[in-house]
Design a protein around this motif. Structure first.
Motif, PDB file in Angstrom:
ATOM      1  N   ALA A 171     -16.127 -26.358 -34.077  1.00  0.00           N
ATOM      2  CA  ALA A 171     -15.527 -27.171 -35.140  1.00  0.00           C
ATOM      3  C   ALA A 171     -14.257 -26.496 -35.657  1.00  0.00           C
ATOM      4  O   ALA A 171     -13.183 -27.117 -35.711  1.00  0.00           O
TER       5      ALA A 171
ATOM      6  N   ASP B 207     -13.936 -15.463 -38.864  1.00  0.00           N
ATOM      7  CA  ASP B 207     -15.335 -15.483 -38.418  1.00  0.00           C
ATOM      8  C   ASP B 207     -15.862 -14.067 -38.361  1.00  0.00           C
ATOM      9  O   ASP B 207     -15.164 -13.151 -37.927  1.00  0.00           O
TER      10      ASP B 207
ATOM     11  N   ARG C 291     -18.341 -13.283 -36.511  1.00  0.00           N
ATOM     12  CA  ARG C 291     -18.867 -13.106 -35.150  1.00  0.00           C
ATOM     13  C   ARG C 291     -17.764 -13.442 -34.144  1.00  0.00           C
ATOM     14  O   ARG C 291     -16.778 -14.093 -34.508  1.00  0.00           O
TER      15      ARG C 291
ATOM     16  N   THR D 225     -23.630 -21.042 -32.426  1.00  0.00           N
ATOM     17  CA  THR D 225     -24.289 -22.274 -31.967  1.00  0.00           C
ATOM     18  C   THR D 225     -23.551 -22.864 -30.775  1.00  0.00           C
ATOM     19  O   THR D 225     -24.180 -23.421 -29.863  1.00  0.00           O
ATOM     20  N   SER D 226     -22.231 -22.721 -30.779  1.00  0.00           N
ATOM     21  CA  SER D 226     -21.417 -23.489 -29.836  1.00  0.00           C
ATOM     22  C   SER D 226     -21.576 -23.046 -28.381  1.00  0.00           C
ATOM     23  O   SER D 226     -21.144 -23.762 -27.479  1.00  0.00           O
TER      24      SER D 226
ATOM     25  N   SER E 234     -25.335 -24.892 -26.443  1.00  0.00           N
ATOM     26  CA  SER E 234     -25.477 -26.337 -26.278  1.00  0.00           C
ATOM     27  C   SER E 234     -25.757 -26.726 -24.833  1.00  0.00           C
ATOM     28  O   SER E 234     -25.583 -25.929 -23.910  1.00  0.00           O
ATOM     29  N   THR E 235     -26.164 -27.973 -24.645  1.00  0.00           N
ATOM     30  CA  THR E 235     -26.320 -28.523 -23.289  1.00  0.00           C
ATOM     31  C   THR E 235     -24.995 -29.091 -22.798  1.00  0.00           C
ATOM     32  O   THR E 235     -24.894 -29.549 -21.667  1.00  0.00           O
TER      33      THR E 235
ATOM     34  N   SER F 279     -23.213 -31.740 -23.245  1.00  0.00           N
ATOM     35  CA  SER F 279     -23.112 -33.115 -22.755  1.00  0.00           C
ATOM     36  C   SER F 279     -22.362 -33.968 -23.774  1.00  0.00           C
ATOM     37  O   SER F 279     -22.269 -33.607 -24.944  1.00  0.00           O
TER      38      SER F 279
ATOM     39  N   VAL G 221     -16.340 -14.442 -44.886  1.00  0.00           N
ATOM     40  CA  VAL G 221     -15.835 -15.024 -46.134  1.00  0.00           C
ATOM     41  C   VAL G 221     -16.915 -14.816 -47.186  1.00  0.00           C
ATOM     42  O   VAL G 221     -18.017 -15.354 -47.070  1.00  0.00           O
TER      43      VAL G 221
ATOM     44  N   SER H 220     -24.648 -31.482 -36.104  1.00  0.00           N
ATOM     45  CA  SER H 220     -25.946 -31.757 -35.505  1.00  0.00           C
ATOM     46  C   SER H 220     -26.016 -31.348 -34.024  1.00  0.00           C
ATOM     47  O   SER H 220     -25.523 -30.288 -33.644  1.00  0.00           O
ATOM     48  N   GLY H 221     -26.611 -32.214 -33.192  1.00  0.00           N
ATOM     49  CA  GLY H 221     -26.767 -31.922 -31.755  1.00  0.00           C
ATOM     50  C   GLY H 221     -25.651 -32.529 -30.939  1.00  0.00           C
ATOM     51  O   GLY H 221     -25.801 -32.721 -29.733  1.00  0.00           O
ATOM     52  N   TYR H 222     -24.516 -32.866 -31.606  1.00  0.00           N
ATOM     53  CA  TYR H 222     -23.425 -33.517 -30.877  1.00  0.00           C
ATOM     54  C   TYR H 222     -22.066 -32.921 -31.226  1.00  0.00           C
ATOM     55  O   TYR H 222     -21.038 -33.596 -31.129  1.00  0.00           O
ATOM     56  N   GLY H 223     -22.051 -31.642 -31.608  1.00  0.00           N
ATOM     57  CA  GLY H 223     -20.816 -31.040 -32.123  1.00  0.00           C
ATOM     58  C   GLY H 223     -19.767 -30.753 -31.077  1.00  0.00           C
ATOM     59  O   GLY H 223     -18.575 -30.706 -31.391  1.00  0.00           O
ATOM     60  N   LEU H 224     -20.170 -30.549 -29.829  1.00  0.00           N
ATOM     61  CA  LEU H 224     -19.155 -30.317 -28.798  1.00  0.00           C
ATOM     62  C   LEU H 224     -18.458 -31.627 -28.481  1.00  0.00           C
ATOM     63  O   LEU H 224     -17.234 -31.711 -28.436  1.00  0.00           O
ATOM     64  N   MET H 225     -19.251 -32.674 -28.287  1.00  0.00           N
ATOM     65  CA  MET H 225     -18.647 -33.958 -27.897  1.00  0.00           C
ATOM     66  C   MET H 225     -17.804 -34.555 -29.028  1.00  0.00           C
ATOM     67  O   MET H 225     -16.809 -35.212 -28.778  1.00  0.00           O
TER      68      MET H 225
HETATM   69  C1  FAD Z   1     -30.149 -26.540 -28.027  1.00  0.00           C
HETATM   70  C2  FAD Z   1     -28.870 -27.246 -28.403  1.00  0.00           C
HETATM   71  C3  FAD Z   1     -28.336 -28.208 -27.556  1.00  0.00           C
HETATM   72  C4  FAD Z   1     -27.148 -28.868 -27.892  1.00  0.00           C
HETATM   73  N1  FAD Z   1     -26.616 -29.768 -27.011  1.00  0.00           N
HETATM   74  C5  FAD Z   1     -25.429 -30.375 -27.304  1.00  0.00           C
HETATM   75  C6  FAD Z   1     -24.817 -31.258 -26.382  1.00  0.00           C
HETATM   76  O1  FAD Z   1     -25.344 -31.510 -25.292  1.00  0.00           O
HETATM   77  N2  FAD Z   1     -23.627 -31.824 -26.720  1.00  0.00           N
HETATM   78  C7  FAD Z   1     -22.999 -31.561 -27.912  1.00  0.00           C
HETATM   79  O2  FAD Z   1     -21.942 -32.112 -28.169  1.00  0.00           O
HETATM   80  N3  FAD Z   1     -23.572 -30.708 -28.827  1.00  0.00           N
HETATM   81  C8  FAD Z   1     -24.754 -30.111 -28.535  1.00  0.00           C
HETATM   82  N4  FAD Z   1     -25.328 -29.250 -29.440  1.00  0.00           N
HETATM   83  C9  FAD Z   1     -24.730 -29.130 -30.781  1.00  0.00           C
HETATM   84  C10 FAD Z   1     -23.540 -28.196 -30.825  1.00  0.00           C
HETATM   85  O3  FAD Z   1     -23.830 -26.981 -30.166  1.00  0.00           O
HETATM   86  C11 FAD Z   1     -23.209 -27.936 -32.309  1.00  0.00           C
HETATM   87  O4  FAD Z   1     -23.072 -29.168 -32.997  1.00  0.00           O
HETATM   88  C12 FAD Z   1     -21.902 -27.175 -32.460  1.00  0.00           C
HETATM   89  O5  FAD Z   1     -21.920 -26.001 -31.675  1.00  0.00           O
HETATM   90  C13 FAD Z   1     -21.672 -26.809 -33.925  1.00  0.00           C
HETATM   91  O6  FAD Z   1     -20.454 -26.127 -33.999  1.00  0.00           O
HETATM   92  P1  FAD Z   1     -19.963 -25.479 -35.354  1.00  0.00           P
HETATM   93  O7  FAD Z   1     -18.615 -24.951 -35.104  1.00  0.00           O
HETATM   94  O8  FAD Z   1     -20.170 -26.451 -36.462  1.00  0.00           O
HETATM   95  O9  FAD Z   1     -21.015 -24.301 -35.646  1.00  0.00           O
HETATM   96  P2  FAD Z   1     -21.150 -22.837 -35.012  1.00  0.00           P
HETATM   97  O10 FAD Z   1     -20.874 -22.830 -33.550  1.00  0.00           O
HETATM   98  O11 FAD Z   1     -22.459 -22.297 -35.469  1.00  0.00           O
HETATM   99  O12 FAD Z   1     -19.982 -22.017 -35.700  1.00  0.00           O
HETATM  100  C14 FAD Z   1     -20.019 -21.663 -37.075  1.00  0.00           C
HETATM  101  C15 FAD Z   1     -19.337 -20.318 -37.225  1.00  0.00           C
HETATM  102  O13 FAD Z   1     -19.198 -20.044 -38.616  1.00  0.00           O
HETATM  103  C16 FAD Z   1     -19.295 -18.647 -38.787  1.00  0.00           C
HETATM  104  N5  FAD Z   1     -19.593 -18.363 -40.194  1.00  0.00           N
HETATM  105  C17 FAD Z   1     -20.584 -18.897 -40.952  1.00  0.00           C
HETATM  106  N6  FAD Z   1     -20.511 -18.409 -42.206  1.00  0.00           N
HETATM  107  C18 FAD Z   1     -19.453 -17.562 -42.233  1.00  0.00           C
HETATM  108  C19 FAD Z   1     -18.866 -16.760 -43.258  1.00  0.00           C
HETATM  109  N7  FAD Z   1     -19.331 -16.730 -44.524  1.00  0.00           N
HETATM  110  N8  FAD Z   1     -17.796 -15.995 -42.931  1.00  0.00           N
HETATM  111  C20 FAD Z   1     -17.283 -16.005 -41.669  1.00  0.00           C
HETATM  112  N9  FAD Z   1     -17.800 -16.759 -40.676  1.00  0.00           N
HETATM  113  C21 FAD Z   1     -18.869 -17.527 -40.962  1.00  0.00           C
HETATM  114  C22 FAD Z   1     -20.413 -18.258 -37.838  1.00  0.00           C
HETATM  115  O14 FAD Z   1     -20.354 -16.872 -37.528  1.00  0.00           O
HETATM  116  C23 FAD Z   1     -20.140 -19.160 -36.640  1.00  0.00           C
HETATM  117  O15 FAD Z   1     -19.383 -18.517 -35.643  1.00  0.00           O
HETATM  118  C24 FAD Z   1     -26.507 -28.571 -29.116  1.00  0.00           C
HETATM  119  C25 FAD Z   1     -27.044 -27.597 -29.967  1.00  0.00           C
HETATM  120  C26 FAD Z   1     -28.209 -26.939 -29.626  1.00  0.00           C
HETATM  121  C27 FAD Z   1     -28.761 -25.897 -30.546  1.00  0.00           C
END
Ligand code: FAD
Length: 465
Positions: free
Chosen positions: A23, A44, A46, A52-53, A56-57, A59, A210, A412-417
């Motif tokens: 995101a 970040d 990490r 989380t990213s 994912s699967t 898709s 942060v 949710s479970g659709y954050g990549l797409m």
């Molecule tokens: C098993 C599984 C299968 C999935 N399959 C799919 C799929 O097929 N297709 C699809 O589109 N999506 C899928 N998803 C969903 C997708 O992975 C997530 O929606 C997406 O990765 C979320 O991204 P994000 O950037 O919001 O969160 P994250 O990737 O979790 O990134 C958040 C970042 O914020 C950082 N952070 C948090 N708090 C702080 C702070 N205070 N200071 C500094 N850094 C901080 C963390 O370190 C982290 O790096 C799946 C998820 C799972 C678990």
């Protein structure tokens, strides 16, 4: 990935994005590259894309339920952007268009498949084609690439056509729904591509946590970041919460209570040495509930334990899987959401290694050759993360009640797409551009609308697989 320590001495940014998951990275790209914004800083604690990213699967689909057509509209926009990025990069993230193949063995559900396809057509997902005779002109999807493929859905109800094109599916399969603007790609490659492009345009990545957001006079003034060199302040008029599973906690730094929660989800990766799943197969979803196949001895053993006796019962519909990796890769991914409840996010997450067996057995209902693993499980790996969700499973990309503060969360479970559609929408908010028609559906304000709130208890299918 290199962090930019230098930016810490600059001590100022136009926008600080908390979170370098898909995101935050997509937002940095849409601000720095597509809207020419300077002073974009991603923070970040990490390595980017590692929480989380990368679990994912990977898709994607434009196949989403209502109410309304907003979800399909934002996904179509997101997929348009993914396709543009794939074209300009020589498809570095290996986007394909194999489709999602929904299957049933319940004759009574055949009309539901046709109705679902027609409703999706009405929401903008593309045309419905029903194939009810052996000679029907169903066009299978190629294994690679995404150009010049049909959109919408093919519903195949002729059993000889099903067997001709999908001989590996259970023989009693009576209908298939092949949603076409769907497939998968490498999320890591996509994320790295977006990050590199953003950095070329001046976006910076800072390692640190942060810890505080300075709000004075009702607007954002700066953030405090605790990094390897200690805690520092970055002056900024804009702050974006893109903290994935920590969205709620980061919202509290602004004094805002956000309506999101976390569910733990896992996936199984196993080596399909029996080659039960053809390497060119699409994403396959069994839409009927499943009773797992157990031997008499296994049934007795399961029946003795309160913790696992439920595995003898009927388990929910939706077990799904697909081949993963190019060339000689034997890997198959499987997911089955049979056990979820809201939890507080904690890391590292511990997953039950027995879930590999349950998922593979569940998948064997759809792909019978997988029952070859009943006596001896293949080498498998279970991992996953949190789905960070709103109650109706629609994300939030909008300004927050504090001036200069924004949210990109609940993916949710659709954050990549959805990453590109959601980041593109939030970038329009931040840049003060005209907003697309679906903007309101992904705004926090939607919960202020009594008509919307009254819909929530009857929402129905949230589109989660
Ligand atoms: C098993 C599984 C299968 C999935 N399959 C799919 C799929 O097929 N297709 C699809 O589109 N999506 C899928 N998803 C969903 C997708 O992975 C997530 O929606 C997406 O990765 C979320 O991204 P994000 O950037 O919001 O969160 P994250 O990737 O979790 O990134 C958040 C970042 O914020 C950082 N952070 C948090 N708090 C702080 C702070 N205070 N200071 C500094 N850094 C901080 C963390 O370190 C982290 O790096 C799946 C998820 C799972 C678990």
């Amino acid at each position: 990935m290199r962090y930019d320590q230098a930016v810490m001495s600059e001590r100022a940014a136009e926008v600080v994005i908390c979170g370098a998951g898909i995101a935050g990275v997509a937002l940095a790209y849409h601000l720095a590259v597509r809207r020419g914004m300077g002073g974009v800083v991603l923070v970040d604690e990490r390595p980017p894309l590692s929480l989380t990213s990368d679990k994912s699967t990977e898709s994607y689909r434009n196949w989403w339920p209502g109410p309304g057509d907003d979800m399909v509209a934002v996904m179509n926009r997101s997929i348009d952007l993914l396709e543009e990025l794939a074209r300009e990069s020589g498809n570095v993230f290996r986007m394909n268009r194999r489709g999602y193949l929904f299957a049933t063995a319940e004759p009574a559900r055949v009309p539901d498949f046709i109705r679902a396809a027609e409703e999706a057509t009405g929401r903008g997902a593309g045309a419905t084609r029903v194939h009810a005779t052996p000679g029907s002109d169903y066009r299978p999807a190629p294994a690679d690439g995404f150009e010049e493929q049909p959109v919408g859905a093919d519903v195949i109800t002729d059993r000889s056509l099903i067997r001709r094109h999908f001989p590996y599916l259970a023989e009693d399969t009576v209908a298939l729904l092949h949603a076409r603007r769907c497939g998968w790609f490498s999320g890591q490659q996509l994320g790295m591509y977006l990050l590199e492009r953003a950095r070329e345009k001046g976006a910076r990545l800072v390692e640190g946590r942060v810890e505080a957001v300075d709000v004075a006079g009702g607007r954002v003034r700066g953030v405090t970041v605790a990094g390897p060199g200690g805690a520092r302040r970055i002056d900024t008029p804009r702050f974006v919460n893109a903290a994935g599973p920590f969205t709620k906690a980061v919202g509290r730094l602004l004094g805002v209570e956000l309506p999101v929660f976390c569910e733990r989800h896992f996936k199984v990766a196993f080596n399909d040495t029996l080659r039960a799943v053809p390497r060119e197969a699409p994403m396959m979803i069994w839409t009927d509930p499943v009773r797992l196949p157990w031997t008499a001895d296994e049934r007795e053993e399961l029946g003795e334990s309160d913790a696992i006796r439920h595995l003898l019962e009927e388990l929910p519909a939706g077990v799904h899987g697909r081949p993963e990796g190019a060339g000689e890769s034997p890997v198959v991914l499987g997911i089955w959401t049979y056990d979820i409840e809201p939890v507080e996010p904690e890391f590292p997450i511990v997953f039950d290694p027995a879930s590999a067996e349950i998922v593979i057995r569940g998948l064997s209902r759809m792909i019978p050759a997988l029952s070859g693993y009943a006596q001896r499980l293949p080498r498998s790996f279970v991992d996953g993360g949190y789905y960070t969700k709103t109650e109706e499973n629609r994300f939030l990309a909008c300004p927050l009640p504090v001036e200069g503060a924004y949210l990109l969360g609940g993916l949710s479970g659709y954050g990549l797409m959805s990453s590109n559609g959601a980041a593109d929408l939030l970038a329009d908010h931040i840049a003060g551009r005209a907003l697309p028609s679906y903007a309101r559906a992904f705004h926090l304000d939607r919960y202020q609308d009594p008509a919307y709130r009254s819909l929530l208890p009857t929402w129905g299918d949230s589109g989660q697989l």
